[in-house]
Motif scaffolding. Sequence first.
Motif, PDB file in Angstrom:
ATOM      1  N   LEU A  36      80.198 -21.361 -19.110  1.00  0.00           N
ATOM      2  CA  LEU A  36      80.353 -19.964 -18.729  1.00  0.00           C
ATOM      3  C   LEU A  36      81.299 -19.289 -19.714  1.00  0.00           C
ATOM      4  O   LEU A  36      82.447 -19.717 -19.869  1.00  0.00           O
ATOM      5  CB  LEU A  36      80.896 -19.853 -17.299  1.00  0.00           C
ATOM      6  N   TRP A  86      82.473 -16.057 -10.924  1.00  0.00           N
ATOM      7  CA  TRP A  86      81.534 -16.899 -11.607  1.00  0.00           C
ATOM      8  C   TRP A  86      80.911 -17.592 -10.403  1.00  0.00           C
ATOM      9  O   TRP A  86      81.547 -18.486  -9.839  1.00  0.00           O
ATOM     10  CB  TRP A  86      82.155 -17.976 -12.478  1.00  0.00           C
ATOM     11  N   ARG A 104      76.921 -26.887 -17.707  1.00  0.00           N
ATOM     12  CA  ARG A 104      76.792 -25.431 -17.875  1.00  0.00           C
ATOM     13  C   ARG A 104      78.073 -24.849 -18.441  1.00  0.00           C
ATOM     14  O   ARG A 104      79.178 -25.209 -18.013  1.00  0.00           O
ATOM     15  CB  ARG A 104      76.454 -24.770 -16.547  1.00  0.00           C
ATOM     16  N   GLY A 135      75.952 -18.988 -12.025  1.00  0.00           N
ATOM     17  CA  GLY A 135      76.772 -18.798 -13.218  1.00  0.00           C
ATOM     18  C   GLY A 135      77.075 -17.338 -13.499  1.00  0.00           C
ATOM     19  O   GLY A 135      77.633 -16.998 -14.543  1.00  0.00           O
ATOM     20  N   CYS A 182      85.599 -15.325 -10.766  1.00  0.00           N
ATOM     21  CA  CYS A 182      84.307 -15.855 -11.024  1.00  0.00           C
ATOM     22  C   CYS A 182      83.734 -16.270  -9.745  1.00  0.00           C
ATOM     23  O   CYS A 182      83.753 -17.448  -9.450  1.00  0.00           O
ATOM     24  CB  CYS A 182      84.359 -17.022 -11.960  1.00  0.00           C
TER      25      CYS A 182
END
Length: 428
Positions: A89, A122, A87, A127, A120
Amino acid sequence: GRRQREAVEEEVEETPQEKKLRLAKQYLEELRQLGESRPAWTALYSLLLAAGTLEKLGCCAWGRVLGSPADILLFLQVQPPDPARIRVLRGHQLPVTCLVISPDDRFIFSASKDGSLIKCKWEVDSGKRLCVVPGGKKGTEERNMGHASHVLCMAISSDSKYLATGDRNKLIMIWDAATCKRLHIFTGHRDAVSGLSFRKGTHQLYSASHDRCVKVWDVGENAYVETLFGHQDIITGLDSLSRECCVTAGGRDGTVRLWKIPEESQLVFSGHQGSIDCIQLINEEHMVSGADDGSLALWGLTKKKPLALARQAHGEQDSQGLQQPYWISAVAALRNSDLLASGSHSGSVKLWKCGEGFRKLEHLLDIPLVGFVNSLKFSAAGDFLVAGIGQEHRLGRWWRIKEAKNSICIIPLKQKTRASSPESPGSS
């Protein structure tokens, strides 16, 4: 009666962490006496690792119950991750320079050359970006919440209460990790702050700087403690664990140093031929470092020379007609295990295994990633690896990789628990 009173007094004085440690040792001893199978040891290892207790048991205690003198191995087999499951970001406009993962593996904190701190949250699972602290112009730090220059390093306390960030403008900012609210600014360094680490289980903060010194702070009291001197060049990285000491990488002075804080002493290690740019402790007895000569070194804290050295660990590049090794720009270790990671701008992150009692570095696999790998961190449970990617190196602008994306990559690590045979207790 006297023994009962002493037992009660001891129990009253025992902290939750001490109780957890005592029960873990008791459970280990019971397993040893019962002669439990290797899968039981493996399950217990994973449990203690996730609980943050294993580190305090120490190499020798774990080695004794396993029947292996000092090896702490993870008993996990890492498989190549599916590129489609990595993934990415996006949010930073300029190269990501540093990141940390919260101790519960739920959030990632990152920062970059754009001077903004993105907390974050995140959120790892979704995400989703939960908090952004924008930067400001130089000299406006007191009026604005964020940094006004490149953020080079960060650290989070083991209780997730405090987040610390350091920048090129000599400042260390302390944040409430839950709310992103800035709590305090530490001043005192005379050059860029390049390394930060909280001593595990405490709010004692170590900082390193291009001014060649290490400083000790008490974040809970917003207090400066002391300064340590010794490096002959800029310090490029710093790390610590539970003991009252820290390790540093000394750039072009060619040394790695172990600082014993109470004794106000230091041990000097040498082995790289180039500038030592990154360092991390694997456990309380071993560490790994990387240099711009392309070498990756594995150290024992009782030996002044590397236990193992992988030269040109990421290969070579053609630079103006000359073959030059790819710089090692980031290293990571899954705490108290035999699993390491290294990053460069070679187009991949490499995973390594510490073999033969931490006396050998064995290459496991490559994970394709385009750009400068400026920061690497394993999750506490070891189920994913996070990489901070940039178009430029975190400390300079010597090269630029246009096709790279300034981003954070979450790399899932497929792991299969494998029982080791009684004949080979040190296998992994």
